[in-house]
Design a protein around this motif. Sequence first.
Motif, short mmCIF file in Angstrom:
data_model
loop_
_atom_site.label_atom_id
_atom_site.label_comp_id
_atom_site.label_asym_id
_atom_site.label_seq_id
_atom_site.Cartn_x
_atom_site.Cartn_y
_atom_site.Cartn_z
N LEU A 185 10.28 42.94 8.61
CA LEU A 185 9.48 43.30 7.44
C LEU A 185 9.98 42.58 6.20
O LEU A 185 9.18 42.10 5.39
N ALA A 186 11.30 42.50 6.05
CA ALA A 186 11.87 41.80 4.91
C ALA A 186 11.51 40.32 4.94
O ALA A 186 11.17 39.72 3.91
N LEU A 213 11.67 39.08 1.36
CA LEU A 213 12.77 39.89 0.86
C LEU A 213 14.01 39.51 1.66
O LEU A 213 14.37 40.12 2.65
N ASN A 214 14.66 38.44 1.21
CA ASN A 214 15.75 37.87 1.98
C ASN A 214 17.03 38.66 1.82
O ASN A 214 17.34 39.17 0.74
N PHE A 215 17.78 38.77 2.93
CA PHE A 215 19.12 39.33 2.86
C PHE A 215 20.03 38.34 2.14
O PHE A 215 19.79 37.14 2.14
N LEU A 216 21.08 38.86 1.54
CA LEU A 216 21.99 38.02 0.78
C LEU A 216 22.84 37.18 1.72
O LEU A 216 23.63 37.70 2.51
N PHE A 217 22.67 35.87 1.64
CA PHE A 217 23.42 34.95 2.48
C PHE A 217 24.58 34.35 1.68
O PHE A 217 24.46 34.09 0.48
N ALA A 218 25.68 34.13 2.37
CA ALA A 218 26.86 33.51 1.75
C ALA A 218 27.48 32.56 2.75
O ALA A 218 27.40 32.79 3.97
N PRO A 219 28.10 31.47 2.29
CA PRO A 219 28.74 30.54 3.22
C PRO A 219 29.86 31.21 4.01
O PRO A 219 30.56 32.08 3.50
N LEU A 220 29.98 30.81 5.26
CA LEU A 220 31.03 31.36 6.11
C LEU A 220 32.38 30.86 5.64
O LEU A 220 32.67 29.66 5.66
N SER A 221 33.22 31.79 5.19
CA SER A 221 34.54 31.42 4.70
C SER A 221 35.54 31.30 5.86
O SER A 221 35.28 31.77 6.97
#
Length: 291
Positions: free
Chosen positions: A231-232, A237-245
């Motif tokens: 649904l998002a 309505l994107n989930f918050l993505f962050a680079p893989l640390s």
Amino acid sequence: MPEDLALESNPSDHPRASTIFLSKSQTDVREKRKSNHLNHVSPGQLTKKYSSCSTIFLDDSTVSQPNLRTTIKCVTLAIYYHIKNRDANRSLDIFDERSHPLTREKVPEEYFKHDPEHKFIYRFVRTLFSAAQLTAECAIVTLVYLERLLTYAEIDICPTNWKRIVLGAILLASKVWDDQAVWNVDYCQILKDITVEDMNEMERHFLELLQFNINVPASVYAKYYFDLRSLADDNSLNFLFAPLSKERAQNLEAISRLCDDKYKDLCRAAMRRSFSADNFVGVQRSNAILS
């Protein structure tokens, strides 16, 4: 309808049945896609991040630990589509805000003639979750109970009853999911004008309409989680993505190695159990007979 078929058609009880909110949202989603296609617009194309050879993007939401803010936004969006694309205005007096108001201030009748906007539903739910310190998992269970109520009681969620239905579902989900549940009197501190007696009566009716079925199987919970993600995605309505640390990659590798070791131990244990009753020195094989 036979009982087994009725069970399969109820998404809040059966993992193979499609969730109601996702099907209700499809009409709007198709219209958005058609409009974007005619206008040559690709929604979310510039804002969505994609992994590459040098960078991997991950969000911080999993089925066991969903992101609280995004999950509440998705759940309230599902409630919004329930109200907007409802079949009728079937309701019960216990959930009617005109008979059981949540505030002492008189609400104008015009208020109940218009569907609430998504941001208004989100603000109401977010206030309850923030004040009661509820978890994202509780929000998903809330949606399961809401759809179960609509199915069991054969009612619709509409402008006159959506607040009390959502409040009743949150109240029940917090008690079932959390070890240290919020008491009804605590909700009266959040909603200043509602009484404990009203909360108790609404909770009792909610349970009776659910036929006291408060069980949420893990398969049903997982289905609702992934349908909320769909649904998002459909509504940009994107989930918050962050680079893989590096630190998170090491943690994921450690968890993967631990799960792999546990799986190997289970396989060895299964092999030992399978030969426990066979005291054979070697494996005997019989000759095949071809005819």
